[in-house]
Design a protein around this motif. Structure first.
Motif, PDB file in Angstrom:
ATOM      1  N   HIS A  98       6.482 -36.530  23.835  1.00  0.00           N
ATOM      2  CA  HIS A  98       7.135 -35.377  24.467  1.00  0.00           C
ATOM      3  C   HIS A  98       6.131 -34.360  24.992  1.00  0.00           C
ATOM      4  O   HIS A  98       6.452 -33.595  25.896  1.00  0.00           O
ATOM      5  CB  HIS A  98       8.066 -34.699  23.454  1.00  0.00           C
ATOM      6  CG  HIS A  98       7.365 -34.147  22.254  1.00  0.00           C
ATOM      7  ND1 HIS A  98       6.909 -34.940  21.233  1.00  0.00           N
ATOM      8  CD2 HIS A  98       7.041 -32.874  21.928  1.00  0.00           C
ATOM      9  CE1 HIS A  98       6.343 -34.195  20.314  1.00  0.00           C
ATOM     10  NE2 HIS A  98       6.397 -32.939  20.700  1.00  0.00           N
ATOM     11  N   ALA A  99       4.929 -34.341  24.422  1.00  0.00           N
ATOM     12  CA  ALA A  99       3.883 -33.437  24.910  1.00  0.00           C
ATOM     13  C   ALA A  99       2.974 -34.187  25.868  1.00  0.00           C
ATOM     14  O   ALA A  99       2.495 -35.280  25.562  1.00  0.00           O
ATOM     15  CB  ALA A  99       3.078 -32.882  23.740  1.00  0.00           C
ATOM     16  N   GLU A 100       2.729 -33.612  27.023  1.00  0.00           N
ATOM     17  CA  GLU A 100       1.958 -34.292  28.057  1.00  0.00           C
ATOM     18  C   GLU A 100       0.552 -34.652  27.585  1.00  0.00           C
ATOM     19  O   GLU A 100       0.012 -35.692  27.953  1.00  0.00           O
ATOM     20  CB  GLU A 100       1.872 -33.389  29.296  1.00  0.00           C
ATOM     21  CG  GLU A 100       1.180 -34.038  30.489  1.00  0.00           C
ATOM     22  CD  GLU A 100       1.929 -35.244  31.027  1.00  0.00           C
ATOM     23  OE1 GLU A 100       1.281 -36.123  31.635  1.00  0.00           O
ATOM     24  OE2 GLU A 100       3.165 -35.307  30.837  1.00  0.00           O
ATOM     25  N   THR A 101      -0.037 -33.795  26.768  1.00  0.00           N
ATOM     26  CA  THR A 101      -1.409 -34.043  26.301  1.00  0.00           C
ATOM     27  C   THR A 101      -1.474 -35.005  25.127  1.00  0.00           C
ATOM     28  O   THR A 101      -2.568 -35.391  24.702  1.00  0.00           O
ATOM     29  CB  THR A 101      -2.073 -32.717  25.877  1.00  0.00           C
ATOM     30  OG1 THR A 101      -1.283 -32.116  24.829  1.00  0.00           O
ATOM     31  CG2 THR A 101      -2.178 -31.776  27.053  1.00  0.00           C
ATOM     32  N   GLN A 102      -0.315 -35.412  24.591  1.00  0.00           N
ATOM     33  CA  GLN A 102      -0.294 -36.277  23.415  1.00  0.00           C
ATOM     34  C   GLN A 102       0.634 -37.467  23.624  1.00  0.00           C
ATOM     35  O   GLN A 102       1.319 -37.908  22.712  1.00  0.00           O
ATOM     36  CB  GLN A 102       0.140 -35.477  22.177  1.00  0.00           C
ATOM     37  CG  GLN A 102      -0.831 -34.375  21.826  1.00  0.00           C
ATOM     38  CD  GLN A 102      -0.328 -33.494  20.713  1.00  0.00           C
ATOM     39  OE1 GLN A 102       0.867 -33.443  20.437  1.00  0.00           O
ATOM     40  NE2 GLN A 102      -1.222 -32.784  20.050  1.00  0.00           N
ATOM     41  N   ARG A 103       0.635 -37.978  24.828  1.00  0.00           N
ATOM     42  CA  ARG A 103       1.492 -39.124  25.101  1.00  0.00           C
ATOM     43  C   ARG A 103       0.653 -40.387  25.259  1.00  0.00           C
ATOM     44  O   ARG A 103      -0.541 -40.335  25.521  1.00  0.00           O
ATOM     45  CB  ARG A 103       2.318 -38.889  26.363  1.00  0.00           C
ATOM     46  CG  ARG A 103       1.507 -38.806  27.641  1.00  0.00           C
ATOM     47  CD  ARG A 103       2.404 -38.632  28.859  1.00  0.00           C
ATOM     48  NE  ARG A 103       1.636 -38.575  30.093  1.00  0.00           N
ATOM     49  CZ  ARG A 103       1.211 -39.656  30.752  1.00  0.00           C
ATOM     50  NH1 ARG A 103       1.470 -40.864  30.270  1.00  0.00           N
ATOM     51  NH2 ARG A 103       0.522 -39.539  31.867  1.00  0.00           N
ATOM     52  N   GLN A 104       1.310 -41.503  25.094  1.00  0.00           N
ATOM     53  CA  GLN A 104       0.645 -42.788  25.271  1.00  0.00           C
ATOM     54  C   GLN A 104       0.403 -43.036  26.759  1.00  0.00           C
ATOM     55  O   GLN A 104       1.257 -42.724  27.584  1.00  0.00           O
ATOM     56  CB  GLN A 104       1.509 -43.909  24.697  1.00  0.00           C
ATOM     57  CG  GLN A 104       1.833 -43.781  23.222  1.00  0.00           C
ATOM     58  CD  GLN A 104       2.825 -44.826  22.776  1.00  0.00           C
ATOM     59  OE1 GLN A 104       3.046 -45.826  23.450  1.00  0.00           O
ATOM     60  NE2 GLN A 104       3.444 -44.613  21.624  1.00  0.00           N
ATOM     61  N   PRO A 105      -0.738 -43.593  27.115  1.00  0.00           N
ATOM     62  CA  PRO A 105      -0.986 -43.888  28.525  1.00  0.00           C
ATOM     63  C   PRO A 105      -0.246 -45.151  28.966  1.00  0.00           C
ATOM     64  O   PRO A 105       0.017 -46.046  28.152  1.00  0.00           O
ATOM     65  CB  PRO A 105      -2.499 -44.112  28.572  1.00  0.00           C
ATOM     66  CG  PRO A 105      -2.827 -44.642  27.213  1.00  0.00           C
ATOM     67  CD  PRO A 105      -1.892 -43.933  26.270  1.00  0.00           C
ATOM     68  N   SER A 106       0.093 -45.218  30.231  1.00  0.00           N
ATOM     69  CA  SER A 106       0.655 -46.453  30.773  1.00  0.00           C
ATOM     70  C   SER A 106      -0.484 -47.421  31.067  1.00  0.00           C
ATOM     71  O   SER A 106      -1.656 -47.056  31.045  1.00  0.00           O
ATOM     72  CB  SER A 106       1.421 -46.158  32.069  1.00  0.00           C
ATOM     73  OG  SER A 106       0.511 -45.714  33.072  1.00  0.00           O
TER      74      SER A 106
END
Length: 253
Positions: A98-106
């Motif tokens: 949910h947080a942009e800085t703590q999301r999994q990369p595609s």
């Protein structure tokens, strides 16, 4: 039923909770606060199991030396593995995204991150399942508390991680393939914990149990509690204690 089959069955049962959590996290739009609270509860359950079942058992079997050294070795091994995987896109594998800085990369953002996420899930799941098989060495009966703790903690792990995988654009085939493979690996890990570790001395068994405990403790501190605190904040402590007390009560029934 042979003890080998029992070990595999209990490992499969505990690992299947990852699939339950994955289905919940991928198919249902779960509110972030709910994910955080479930994660905090699972962390509390595992903390209690590690304290009273794993480290305590290791101390009784081998004394303070093997218990302490094994716990430190497990923490160090998990940390090194986590550092290696983090550089390849699996740093936030338990995050819901949910947080942009703590999301999994595609995969498009970081090639190979899908494989790293799968390996990270394996790193998280193997120590938990191995101690289930090791537990059968003590009188031929599995520790119900350990199985329950792993099962209950696997649900929020699968829930949060799968929600993050969905946000990273990964399809159902990948998500459920990963967690199905980890459930199978949990089965094998429990079997190996019983068959391989059973050939060693009590001091070695104690050290192996402690290694798993150290890895699990590090995983809780590094991935589960940060994800829970990110959204639930001050409620995390209370919910974590509730999970801790439930696991503690189960160990004294």
């Amino acid at each position: 039923m042979s003890l080998v089959l029992q070990a595999g069955g209990w490992g499969l049962l505990a690992g299947s909770a990852l699939l339950l959590g994955a289905a919940w996290g991928y198919e249902v739009r779960v509110p972030q606060k709910v994910i955080a609270l479930v994660m905090a509860f699972g962390a509390g359950v595992l903390l209690s199991a590690v304290s009273f079942e794993l480290v305590g058992e290791a101390y009784e079997q081998g004394g303070l030396g093997p218990a302490a050294l094994g716990t430190l070795a497990g923490a160090a091994a998990y940390t090194l593995g986590n550092i290696w995987l983090a550089r390849r896109g699996a740093r936030h594998r338990k995050r819901s995204g949910h947080a942009e800085t703590q999301r999994q990369p595609s995969e498009q953002e970081q090639g190979g991150s899908g494989t790293a996420l799968a390996l990270g899930a394996l790193l998280d799941g193997v120590p938990e399942s191995a101690v289930i098989g090791v537990g059968l060495l003590d009188g031929g009966t599995v520790s119900f508390v350990t199985v329950a703790a792993v099962f209950l903690s696997n649900i929020p792990e699968g829930l949060s991680s799968s929600a993050g995988m969905r946000r990273a654009g990964r399809g159902r085939g990948y998500v459920f393939g990963v967690w199905g493979a980890i459930a199978a690996a949990s089965t094998l890990s429990a079997v190996l914990g019983y068959t391989v570790v059973g050939n060693f001395s009590p001091a070695v068994v104690a050290a192996v149990t402690a290694v798993a405990a150290g890895a699990i403790l590090t995983m809780i501190a590094d991935t589960m509690i940060p994800e829970a605190f990110e959204e639930a904040h001050l409620a995390v402590g209370l919910v974590t204690v509730a999970g801790f007390l439930l696991s503690f009560a189960l160990s004294h029934v």
